[in-house]
Scaffold this motif. Structure first.
Motif, PDB file in Angstrom:
ATOM      1  N   GLY A  16       0.816  -1.208   0.000  1.00  0.00           N
ATOM      2  CA  GLY A  16       0.000   0.000   0.000  1.00  0.00           C
ATOM      3  C   GLY A  16       0.851   1.259   0.000  1.00  0.00           C
ATOM      4  N   LEU A  17       1.915   1.235   0.774  1.00  0.00           N
ATOM      5  CA  LEU A  17       2.740   2.435   0.918  1.00  0.00           C
ATOM      6  C   LEU A  17       3.601   2.730  -0.307  1.00  0.00           C
ATOM      7  CD1 LEU A  17       3.916   2.475   4.627  1.00  0.00           C
ATOM      8  CD2 LEU A  17       2.535   4.164   3.430  1.00  0.00           C
ATOM      9  N   VAL A  18       3.798   1.736  -1.175  1.00  0.00           N
ATOM     10  CA  VAL A  18       4.576   2.014  -2.383  1.00  0.00           C
ATOM     11  C   VAL A  18       3.695   2.073  -3.624  1.00  0.00           C
ATOM     12  CG1 VAL A  18       6.777   1.140  -1.530  1.00  0.00           C
ATOM     13  CG2 VAL A  18       5.188  -0.432  -2.632  1.00  0.00           C
ATOM     14  N   ALA A  19       2.370   1.913  -3.454  1.00  0.00           N
ATOM     15  CA  ALA A  19       1.467   1.884  -4.607  1.00  0.00           C
ATOM     16  C   ALA A  19       1.219   3.298  -5.122  1.00  0.00           C
ATOM     17  CB  ALA A  19       0.156   1.200  -4.248  1.00  0.00           C
ATOM     18  N   ILE A  20       2.288   3.946  -5.607  1.00  0.00           N
ATOM     19  CA  ILE A  20       2.147   5.300  -6.154  1.00  0.00           C
ATOM     20  C   ILE A  20       1.533   5.191  -7.541  1.00  0.00           C
ATOM     21  CG2 ILE A  20       3.471   7.272  -7.023  1.00  0.00           C
ATOM     22  CD1 ILE A  20       5.288   6.944  -4.635  1.00  0.00           C
ATOM     23  N   LEU A 115       6.789  10.481 -11.650  1.00  0.00           N
ATOM     24  CA  LEU A 115       6.028   9.347 -11.101  1.00  0.00           C
ATOM     25  C   LEU A 115       4.954   8.900 -12.081  1.00  0.00           C
ATOM     26  CD1 LEU A 115       5.627  10.348  -7.345  1.00  0.00           C
ATOM     27  CD2 LEU A 115       7.210   8.708  -8.361  1.00  0.00           C
ATOM     28  N   ASN A 116       4.370   9.867 -12.800  1.00  0.00           N
ATOM     29  CA  ASN A 116       3.361   9.510 -13.787  1.00  0.00           C
ATOM     30  C   ASN A 116       3.943   8.608 -14.878  1.00  0.00           C
ATOM     31  OD1 ASN A 116       0.816   9.752 -15.262  1.00  0.00           O
ATOM     32  ND2 ASN A 116       2.025  10.969 -16.686  1.00  0.00           N
ATOM     33  N   ALA A 117       5.172   8.931 -15.320  1.00  0.00           N
ATOM     34  CA  ALA A 117       5.803   8.109 -16.359  1.00  0.00           C
ATOM     35  C   ALA A 117       6.048   6.688 -15.841  1.00  0.00           C
ATOM     36  CB  ALA A 117       7.114   8.753 -16.807  1.00  0.00           C
ATOM     37  N   VAL A 118       6.518   6.582 -14.589  1.00  0.00           N
ATOM     38  CA  VAL A 118       6.743   5.251 -14.008  1.00  0.00           C
ATOM     39  C   VAL A 118       5.414   4.496 -13.920  1.00  0.00           C
ATOM     40  CG1 VAL A 118       7.618   3.960 -12.023  1.00  0.00           C
ATOM     41  CG2 VAL A 118       8.728   6.089 -12.686  1.00  0.00           C
ATOM     42  N   SER A 119       4.361   5.187 -13.473  1.00  0.00           N
ATOM     43  CA  SER A 119       3.037   4.555 -13.348  1.00  0.00           C
ATOM     44  C   SER A 119       2.538   4.011 -14.666  1.00  0.00           C
ATOM     45  CB  SER A 119       1.989   5.549 -12.856  1.00  0.00           C
ATOM     46  OG  SER A 119       2.212   5.889 -11.553  1.00  0.00           O
TER      47      SER A 119
ATOM     48  N   ARG B 167      10.712  -8.636 -13.531  1.00  0.00           N
ATOM     49  CA  ARG B 167      10.013  -8.863 -12.266  1.00  0.00           C
ATOM     50  C   ARG B 167      10.662  -8.183 -11.075  1.00  0.00           C
ATOM     51  NH1 ARG B 167       5.585 -11.915 -12.583  1.00  0.00           N
ATOM     52  NH2 ARG B 167       4.969 -10.068 -11.520  1.00  0.00           N
ATOM     53  N   PHE B 168      11.173  -6.970 -11.280  1.00  0.00           N
ATOM     54  CA  PHE B 168      11.622  -6.178 -10.139  1.00  0.00           C
ATOM     55  C   PHE B 168      10.406  -5.780  -9.319  1.00  0.00           C
ATOM     56  CE2 PHE B 168      15.403  -5.367 -12.799  1.00  0.00           C
ATOM     57  CZ  PHE B 168      16.388  -5.651 -11.865  1.00  0.00           C
ATOM     58  N   SER B 169      10.612  -5.536  -8.022  1.00  0.00           N
ATOM     59  CA  SER B 169       9.481  -5.130  -7.188  1.00  0.00           C
ATOM     60  C   SER B 169       9.126  -3.675  -7.489  1.00  0.00           C
ATOM     61  CB  SER B 169       9.825  -5.290  -5.712  1.00  0.00           C
ATOM     62  OG  SER B 169      10.693  -4.264  -5.310  1.00  0.00           O
ATOM     63  N   LEU B 170       7.919  -3.313  -7.060  1.00  0.00           N
ATOM     64  CA  LEU B 170       7.429  -1.948  -7.245  1.00  0.00           C
ATOM     65  C   LEU B 170       8.386  -0.945  -6.601  1.00  0.00           C
ATOM     66  CD1 LEU B 170       5.143  -0.058  -8.068  1.00  0.00           C
ATOM     67  CD2 LEU B 170       3.927  -0.738  -6.025  1.00  0.00           C
ATOM     68  N   LEU B 171       8.845  -1.272  -5.390  1.00  0.00           N
ATOM     69  CA  LEU B 171       9.736  -0.369  -4.660  1.00  0.00           C
ATOM     70  C   LEU B 171      11.039  -0.163  -5.428  1.00  0.00           C
ATOM     71  CD1 LEU B 171      10.034   1.277  -2.097  1.00  0.00           C
ATOM     72  CD2 LEU B 171      11.087  -0.697  -0.999  1.00  0.00           C
ATOM     73  N   GLU B 172      11.585  -1.258  -5.967  1.00  0.00           N
ATOM     74  CA  GLU B 172      12.833  -1.146  -6.736  1.00  0.00           C
ATOM     75  C   GLU B 172      12.628  -0.260  -7.966  1.00  0.00           C
ATOM     76  OE1 GLU B 172      14.745  -5.525  -5.622  1.00  0.00           O
ATOM     77  OE2 GLU B 172      13.224  -5.360  -7.176  1.00  0.00           O
ATOM     78  N   CYS B 173      11.513  -0.484  -8.682  1.00  0.00           N
ATOM     79  CA  CYS B 173      11.216   0.344  -9.863  1.00  0.00           C
ATOM     80  C   CYS B 173      11.136   1.818  -9.481  1.00  0.00           C
ATOM     81  CB  CYS B 173       9.890  -0.068 -10.500  1.00  0.00           C
ATOM     82  SG  CYS B 173       9.879  -1.726 -11.156  1.00  0.00           S
ATOM     83  N   LEU B 174      10.406   2.107  -8.395  1.00  0.00           N
ATOM     84  CA  LEU B 174      10.203   3.501  -7.991  1.00  0.00           C
ATOM     85  C   LEU B 174      11.499   4.151  -7.529  1.00  0.00           C
ATOM     86  CD1 LEU B 174       6.835   3.298  -6.076  1.00  0.00           C
ATOM     87  CD2 LEU B 174       7.303   4.662  -8.107  1.00  0.00           C
ATOM     88  N   GLY B 178      12.047   6.667 -10.394  1.00  0.00           N
ATOM     89  CA  GLY B 178      11.441   7.911  -9.911  1.00  0.00           C
ATOM     90  C   GLY B 178      12.464   9.044  -9.856  1.00  0.00           C
ATOM     91  N   PRO B 179      13.577   8.861  -9.092  1.00  0.00           N
ATOM     92  CA  PRO B 179      14.604   9.906  -9.032  1.00  0.00           C
ATOM     93  C   PRO B 179      15.252  10.189 -10.384  1.00  0.00           C
ATOM     94  CG  PRO B 179      14.886   8.348  -7.235  1.00  0.00           C
ATOM     95  CD  PRO B 179      13.833   7.774  -8.144  1.00  0.00           C
ATOM     96  N   LEU B 180      15.422   9.151 -11.192  1.00  0.00           N
ATOM     97  CA  LEU B 180      16.009   9.356 -12.522  1.00  0.00           C
ATOM     98  C   LEU B 180      15.127  10.294 -13.362  1.00  0.00           C
ATOM     99  CD1 LEU B 180      18.264   8.540 -14.528  1.00  0.00           C
ATOM    100  CD2 LEU B 180      16.811   6.640 -15.249  1.00  0.00           C
TER     101      LEU B 180
END
Lengths: 174, 194
Positions: A16-20, A115-119, B167-174, B178-180
C-alpha cells in the motif's frame, strides 16, 4: 510468521505504501507476491479474481480482498484490505494539510511527471501479466484482441462485455 | 486537528459524518472499473462540496500519494470536513458495499468451483478483463506521446520492462526510475544552470 493473517498484513501493508499511481500500478507487484512469492493463487486464479472485481462495483483495490479471502476467509479479506488501505490513508491525512503549500510548485510538478511516467509503465506491465495468464487458447486470444479494440473504439460499459465473455465461457465456446 | 476542517462552497452546509458516508457509499456502488468519474459527479455536481478546480487539486493530491486513489480522496475530503472520523466515514462508506458484493460473488463462484461452466465463465471474463486493462493502458499512455518529450516515454518503457519482464518489485522500480525521471525533469526545466 506462520499465521497466514500476519503474512497477508505484512505483504499488503508494504504494498500500500509504495502503490504510487494507485492499485493499478501495484498490480505487477501484487501478482508477483500472490503468485510467485507466496503461491497463494495460480496466475490464472489471480486473473479470474481480478476479472471478478472488474465485474463488481467498487474500487480496483477489491482484488486484494479476494486474495485475502482465498487465503484465510472473511478474516483474511478484512486483514488484506485494511492492511493495504490504512497506511497510505494515514499518510494522506497528514499530507493533506501540507498540500496547499506545495501544490503547483515546479518541484511537485516535476515529481508528478516523473512518477506519472513510471506509473504508465507499471500499469502496462500489470495489463500484460494479467493478459498473458488469461490468454490460454487461440479463441481467448481473439477475445482479448477484440475487446481491447472495442474498449478503445467505443465507450461501451465494461460490464456488458464481461457478461458476454462469461456467457461464452460458460457455454464452452471459448 | 481542527485546522484541517474547512467549509465547502458558500451556501452549502459543512457535510456531517452521515453525509460523507452516504456520498462515498454512492461512489462505491456506482463505480465499475474506475470510480473517479463518479467521485467527481458526487463531490462537485451532486453535493457541491468542492468547485471543479478544488476537485482537480484534491485529485492531484490523491494520485500523488501512494495507495488507492479514490480511497485517498475519501480520506482527504472526509478529513477536511470532519477530521479523522470524517476520513473513516468516507473510507468505510466507499468500501463496505463493494466488499460485501465481491465476497458474495466469490463465495458463489467457489461453491461451484468444479463446474466446467463456472470455470469457463471465469476464463471468458478474465480474457475480457485483459482487454479492458490493455485498452486502459493505451488510454493512460496516450498523453505521454502527445507531450513530444522523449524522457517520460523512456522511463515508462523502462518501468514496463523492469516490472513485467525482469520482475523487479514496485519499490525497486520507484527507487531507481522515480529519481532518474525527476533528475531529467529538473535538467530540462533549467538547462542553463546545470
Amino acid at each position: 510468521m506462520n499465521s497466514p493473517l500476519i503474512e497477508l498484513a505484512v505483504v499488503f501493508s508494504q504494498l500500500g505504501l509504495v502503490a504510487i499511481g494507485g492499485v493499478m500500478s501495484a498490480l505487477p507487484d501484487i501478482q508477483r507476491q500472490v503468485v510467485e512469492v507466496h503461491s497463494w493463487m495460480t496466475a490464472s486464479e489471480f486473473a479470474g479474481a481480478f476479472a471478478l472485481t472488474q465485474a463488481a462495483p467498487g474500487p480496483n483495490v477489491m482484488v486484494v480482498a479476494l486474495v485475502g479471502w482465498h487465503v484465510a476467509g472473511l478474516a483474511g479479506a478484512l486483514v488484506a484490505l485494511t492492511s493495504l488501505i490504512a497506511p497510505p490513508a494515514v499518510l494522506a491525512y497528514i499530507v493533506a494539510s501540507l498540500w496547499r503549500r506545495f501544490s503547483g510548485t515546479d518541484w511537485v510538478k516535476d515529481i508528478q511527471s516523473s512518477l506519472n511516467a513510471v506509473s504508465v509503465g507499471l500499469i502496462a506491465a500489470g495489463a500484460a501479466l494479467i493478459t498473458l495468464s488469461a490468454a490460454q487458447s487461440p479463441a481467448l486470444d481473439v477475445v482479448i484482441i477484440a475487446t481491447t479494440a472495442a474498449f478503445l473504439g467505443s465507450r461501451i460499459q465494461p460490464l456488458w462485455l464481461l457478461g458476454a465473455g462469461a456467457l461464452l465461457g460458460a457455454a464452452g465456446l471459448i | 486537528m481542527k485546522n484541517a476542517v474547512a467549509a465547502p462552497l458558500t451556501g452549502v452546509p459543512t457535510p456531517d459524518l452521515a453525509s460523507i458516508f452516504g456520498g462515498f457509499f454512492w461512489v462505491g456502488i456506482s463505480g465499475f472499473g474506475s470510480a473517479l468519474p463518479f467521485a467527481q459527479r458526487m463531490v462537485v455536481e451532486r453535493k457541491r462540496w468542492l468547485s471543479d478546480a478544488e476537485f482537480v487539486d484534491a485529485m492531484a493530491l490523491s494520485q500523488f500519494l501512494p495507495g488507492p486513489n479514490v480511497v485517498n480522496l475519501a480520506v482527504t475530503l472526509g478529513g477536511r470536513f470532519q477530521g479523522p472520523l470524517g476520513s473513516l466515514a468516507g473510507v468505510v462508506g466507499l468500501v463496505a458495499a463493494p466488499l460485501v458484493i465481491v465476497l458474495v460473488a466469490a463465495g458463489i463462484v467457489a461453491r461451484f468451483a468444479d463446474s466446467p461452466h463456472v470455470i469457463g465463465a471465469l476464463r471468458g471474463m478474465a480474457a475480457v478483463a485483459g482487454g479492458l486493462l490493455l485498452s486502459a493502458s493505451v488510454r493512460i499512455a496516450r498523453p505521454l506521446w502527445r507531450k513530444r518529450e522523449p524522457w517520460p516515454i523512456a522511463i515508462a518503457i523502462a518501468a514496463f520492462g523492469a516490472a513485467a519482464v525482469f520482475r523487479f518489485s514496485l519499490l525497486e522500480c520507484l527507487l531507481v526510475l522515480g529519481p532518474l525521471g525527476l533528475l531529467i525533469a529538473r535538467i530540462r526545466r533549467h538547462p542553463t544552470s546545470s
